[in-house]
Design an enzyme around this catalytic site. Structure first.
Site, PDB file in Angstrom:
ATOM      1  CG  ASP A   1      -8.295  10.191 -23.976  1.00 61.46           C
ATOM      2  OD1 ASP A   1      -7.250   9.508 -24.019  1.00 61.46           O
ATOM      3  OD2 ASP A   1      -9.408   9.728 -23.664  1.00 61.46           O
TER       4      ASP A   1
ATOM      5  CD  GLU B   1      -4.901   5.157   0.931  1.00 63.83           C
ATOM      6  OE1 GLU B   1      -4.906   5.983   1.848  1.00 63.83           O
ATOM      7  OE2 GLU B   1      -5.858   4.403   0.673  1.00 63.83           O
TER       8      GLU B   1
ATOM      9  NE  ARG C   1      -6.538  -3.682 -19.409  1.00 64.91           N
ATOM     10  CZ  ARG C   1      -6.660  -3.874 -20.720  1.00 64.91           C
ATOM     11  NH1 ARG C   1      -5.936  -4.779 -21.334  1.00 64.91           N
ATOM     12  NH2 ARG C   1      -7.519  -3.171 -21.418  1.00 64.91           N
TER      13      ARG C   1
ATOM     14  CB  THR D   1      -4.461   3.679 -21.901  1.00 66.55           C
ATOM     15  OG1 THR D   1      -4.047   3.657 -23.272  1.00 66.55           O
ATOM     16  CG2 THR D   1      -5.946   3.979 -21.830  1.00 66.55           C
TER      17      THR D   1
ATOM     18  CE  LYS E   1      -6.927   1.801 -24.961  1.00 70.02           C
ATOM     19  NZ  LYS E   1      -8.035   2.781 -25.076  1.00 70.02           N
TER      20      LYS E   1
ATOM     21  CE1 TYR F   1      -4.331   0.780  -0.203  1.00 69.28           C
ATOM     22  CE2 TYR F   1      -4.331  -1.484   0.576  1.00 69.28           C
ATOM     23  CZ  TYR F   1      -4.983  -0.417  -0.027  1.00 69.28           C
ATOM     24  OH  TYR F   1      -6.268  -0.564  -0.455  1.00 69.28           O
TER      25      TYR F   1
HETATM   26  C1  LIG Z   1      -9.069   3.132 -24.262  1.00 70.23           C
HETATM   27  C2  LIG Z   1      -9.444   4.544 -24.081  1.00 70.23           C
HETATM   28  C3  LIG Z   1      -9.731   5.069 -22.817  1.00 70.23           C
HETATM   29  C4  LIG Z   1      -9.982   4.218 -21.595  1.00 70.23           C
HETATM   30  O1  LIG Z   1      -9.029   3.437 -21.132  1.00 70.23           O
HETATM   31  P1  LIG Z   1      -9.355   2.250 -20.108  1.00 70.23           P
HETATM   32  O2  LIG Z   1      -8.002   1.923 -19.607  1.00 70.23           O
HETATM   33  O3  LIG Z   1     -10.025   1.193 -20.873  1.00 70.23           O
HETATM   34  O4  LIG Z   1     -10.227   2.808 -19.012  1.00 70.23           O
HETATM   35  C5  LIG Z   1      -9.948   6.428 -22.701  1.00 70.23           C
HETATM   36  N1  LIG Z   1      -9.895   7.229 -23.767  1.00 70.23           N
HETATM   37  C6  LIG Z   1      -9.653   6.763 -25.002  1.00 70.23           C
HETATM   38  C7  LIG Z   1      -9.600   7.712 -26.147  1.00 70.23           C
HETATM   39  C8  LIG Z   1      -9.436   5.401 -25.198  1.00 70.23           C
HETATM   40  O5  LIG Z   1      -9.225   4.938 -26.425  1.00 70.23           O
END
Ligand SMILES: *Cc1c(COP(=O)(O)O)cnc(C)c1O
Length: 420
Positions: free
Chosen positions: A198, A54, A233, A224, A227, A52
């Site tokens: 994003d 925090e 993750r 993220t 990807k 932990y």
């Molecule tokens: C995949 C994705 C997310 C979310 O990611 P998670 O890890 O699945 O919560 C947010 N924004 C965009 C543009 C994405 O492609």
């Protein structure tokens, strides 16, 4: 010798073995998926899962942080360096949570946000109606141009002037073209909105310099880590110094409790991997592969939304093939090609059975596939689309895909040793 997992829980061990086999024996075209390295996998499955932590380095609420403080500081430093950002927060549990923290850092409930509508390629958390983000905030959604399938900055500017959002979101989950973050920023400034960018899908391409970076423009950048970035993750936030304290507070204690230190450890490793020439080559090959696959499909009479791709993904408009996305995605899966059905701009069909198919090249590029293999995959997709109900044809394609998979094995990413 039996592994601990095999001995303790043979049922789960068997399922993991099956999943490992599935992942290695199919062509993975889901653009948000990838294969992590053994080093990232090892860090993810480490003793840091037991800790932990925090708070933030040197400001924790539990003792025993001699190592965690160092690991999180390294991850943060690496993120700042690789993205040229003033500040980085590596604690978000996922991309969705990172976005919610980004809103919470600069907005109050009831404020207006403006993002790309989900059926046009936006993410749930960009204010789509079923997402909590549209309930906490007043959500205005922009669409793509119906004719070009591209971002329409006149429309975005008009909507922004009309609704005066407090935050404009750039970025998408199913958009095959380069996103002009500078134009978003210009509009955000015109209407006095914050700009959240994003880059969940494209962060690996941004690091490699193949896609323009939003970091110089946006107030906050979210991504993220699993990807194109090819880490565990997780989620990450980057921001300008003036927002640093607010962003950190929004993540913890605003939204989360203990950070997932094993994930942060693996993020640190993934960021080190991303800071190499090999990573830049991989990212360039992702785009080359996507362009080649696009050319092949166009040649075979497919329609692509926006006519092609600048990045790692393609959106196939299946209307001229007289089949819908779902039966095609299911037939492809039976033929050893894993993809996802997707809406296309102004889709005449329903989101549960839309007219499009989304495919991408990050995972096959990680396996080492190049242009020649894209030709094989393109031909296979054509055959499947024309034979969605012909099981013997699908079986033939599956054998061909198995052969391709065996020539490009998955980097050995599982810690569990194979049975026997
Ligand atoms: C995949 C994705 C997310 C979310 O990611 P998670 O890890 O699945 O919560 C947010 N924004 C965009 C543009 C994405 O492609």
């Amino acid at each position: 010798m039996l592994s601990a997992l095999e001995k303790y829980d043979p049922q789960i061990f068997e399922l993991l073995t099956q999943e490992k086999a599935r992942q290695s024996a199919s062509i993975r075209l889901i653009p948000s998926e990838n294969y992590v390295s053994k080093a990232v996998m090892q860090a993810t499955g480490s003793c840091l899962t037991n800790k932990y932590a925090e708070g933030y380095p040197s400001k924790r609420y539990y003792e025993g942080q001699q190592v965690t403080d160092l690991i999180e500081s390294i991850a943060t430093q690496r993120a700042k360096k690789i993205f040229h950002a003033d500040h980085a927060n590596v604690q978000s549990y996922s991309g969705s949570v990172a976005n919610i923290a980004a809103y919470a850092s600069l907005l109050s409930p009831g404020d207006t946000i403006m993002g790309l509508s989900l059926p046009y390629g936006g993410h749930l958390t960009h204010g789509w109606k079923v997402s909590l983000t549209s309930k906490i905030y007043n959500s205005v959604q922009y669409e793509l141009n119906h004719d070009t399938g591209r971002l329409d900055f006149d429309q975005i500017r008009d909507l922004a002037k009309k609704h005066r959002p407090k935050m404009i979101i750039s970025g998408a989950t199913a958009y095959p073209r380069e996103i002009e973050f500078d134009k978003f920023d210009e509009i955000a400034r015109e209407v006095g909105a914050y700009h959240l960018s994003d880059i969940a899908h494209i962060s690996g391409l941004v690091i490699a310099g193949i896609h323009i970076s939003p970091v110089p423009y946006a107030d906050i950048v979210s991504t993220t880590t699993h990807k194109t970035l090819r880490g565990p993750r997780g989620g990450m936030l980057l921001c300008k110094e003036e927002h640093a304290k607010k962003v950190d507070k929004a993540v913890f204690p605003g939204l989360q409790g203990g950070p997932h230190m094993h994930t942060i450890t693996a993020i640190a490793v993934a960021l080190a991997e991303a800071d190499t020439n090999e990573f830049v080559e991989y990212a360039k090959q992702i785009v080359k592969n996507a362009k080649r696959l696009a050319d092949k499909l166009l040649e075979s009479g497919f329609d692509l939304v926006s006519g092609g791709t600048d990045n790692h993904l393609l959106l196939i408009d299946l209307r001229n093939k007289n089949v819908l996305g779902k039966p095609v995605a299911k037939a492809l899966d039976r033929a050893g090609i894993v993809s996802n059905y997707n809406t296309i701009p102004n889709d005449p069909s329903t989101p549960f059975n839309p007219s499009g198919l989304r495919i991408g090249t990050p995972a096959v590029t990680t396996r080492g596939m190049k242009e020649d293999q894209m030709d094989i995959i393109g031909n296979a997709i054509k055959t499947v689309v024309e034979n969605v109900d012909n099981e013997s044809v699908l079986e033939k394609v599956r054998k061909e895909m198995l052969l391709l998979c065996s020539n490009f094995p998955v980097p050995d990413h599982f810690i569990i040793p194979p049975k026997n």
